[in-house]
Design a protein around this motif. Structure first.
Motif: not given
Ligand SMILES: [Zn+2]
Length: 397
Positions: A282-298, A315-326
């Protein structure tokens, strides 16, 4: 001296005392390299010997990654934490469950998985690293199968097994968790096991592994020493080292904490991977962006942990989430760069000025952003008023 000057001196003394009390963790975060560019690395574990459905997942992942480029034109990278064998259930069953036999990734049954892996590596989007010869300690599995019928049927299954379905404590490689709390392995057994897995890895990938990540993040200094002697240059960690499984089966015996860029006493560089991204949970793409933003600040690289089960279960759903996240990460940080853990480790080791910040102000700002993670420091900084000068540093960003 006026009352005001005395009060000011007292405050300065108080702040000095606070800084002194937290000198260790404050200094460690000052020494930790600050990256000049945002860096994102997707780390994916458990690939290799196992279900044949991995082949299609790897082919589609490679295609997805090749379609996403950073500002330098480099495609997105995903590491593969590689597992080199699963049980040979048919042969173990033939022995009445008494003897362990392995089915290695070199077996002809895994040809499609190997081909998909090597094609992705060749294309520069998949980067293999050592996860372990097996995702368990064979003798522990054999012992557990004597009393646990689920483990026994898992072990004897004729199909290449999914280690994800084992109880988590049995997925730990570097302890004997047949009985809890786990027991340590003999040093010599660990050394021989590391020699075997490094040789197996080399025969499959044409070179010894240079990055290692322990299964379930449980390992110890003997493993680290053996890895270093075998040529491992970087160790992926969650920021601490658990050395056993406690009586409830949880990782325990934490005997070290580390920040990215610190070196093991045995030589390899530690990297910290602490953004969890499991689309199937259930982890959405925003989780990836939030983690990135925080680490960039650090001023830190963002190492994202994910696993093959996401891409086997859905497979399909996880690939889609990864693609949106990237793609969202690239939108949020247009200067984002993709790189491998080994490249990051080398840049940190060499203090490469192309990647590592040397200017005082950006280093201070990143240091300030790292301080809130220090246990109790935030509270003490608030109570003492030290939070004001620190806030000024934050605003300077
Ligand atoms: Zn794993």
């Amino acid at each position: 001296m006026s009352v005001l000057a005395l009060a000011f001196a007292a405050v300065l003394l108080l702040w000095a005392a606070v800084l002194l009390a937290f000198a260790g963790p404050l200094a460690a975060r000052w020494r930790e390299p600050v990256l000049r560019q945002p860096v994102l690395i997707i780390e994916s574990d458990d690939w290799g010997a196992g279900p044949l459905a991995q082949a299609e997942a790897l082919i589609r992942l490679s295609a997805l990654l090749q379609g996403i480029r950073d500002v330098s034109g480099r495609p997105a990278i995903m590491t593969l934490g590689v597992i080199l064998e699963v049980p040979d259930g048919a042969r173990i069953a033939a022995s009445g469950g008494a003897a362990y036999h392995a089915l290695t990734l070199a077996d002809s049954r895994f040809a499609t998985v190997r081909t998909a892996m090597l094609a992705g590596i060749q294309a520069g989007v998949l980067v293999p690293q050592l996860h372990g010869q097996s995702h368990y300690w064979p003798a522990a599995i054999l012992a557990a199968a004597q009393t646990d019928s689920d483990v026994r049927s898992w072990l004897l299954s004729p199909e290449p097994a999914s280690t994800e379905t084992l109880p988590p404590y049995l997925q730990t490689r570097w302890v004997d968790a047949a009985h809890l709390p786990s027991h340590s392995l003999a040093s010599e057994a660990i050394r021989q096991a590391v020699e075997l897995e490094v040789a197996t890895y080399q025969s499959l990938f044409g070179r010894v592994p240079r990055v290692a990540v322990a299964t379930t993040f449980v390992w110890n200094e003997i493993v680290e020493d053996a890895w270093a002697k075998a040529g491992i240059e970087a160790i992926v960690t969650p920021g601490h080292r658990a050395t056993n499984r406690d009586s409830t089966g949880q990782p325990g015996g934490i005997d070290a904490t580390m920040l990215s860029g610190e070196c093991s006493p045995d030589g390899p560089v530690y990297l910290v991977r602490d953004v969890y991204f499991e689309p199937a949970l259930g982890h959405g793409p925003e989780r990836l962006v939030k983690g990135l933003n925080q680490r960039v600040r650090q001023g830190r690289a963002c190492l994202v942990e994910t696993h093959r089960f996401n891409f086997l279960q859905s497979l399909d759903a996880s690939l889609a989430t990864l693609e949106i996240g990237l793609n969202s990460a690239l939108t949020a940080c247009p200067a984002l760069r993709f790189m491998s853990p080994l490249e990051l480790a080398h840049a940190m080791n060499a203090r490469d000025p192309a990647w590592i910040e040397t200017r005082l102000m950006p280093r201070l700002i990143a240091w300030r952003a790292r301080l809130d993670e220090i246990p109790r420091f935030r509270r003490v900084a608030q109570l003492s008023g030290l939070v004001w000068p620190l806030a000024w540093l934050g605003r300077a960003a």
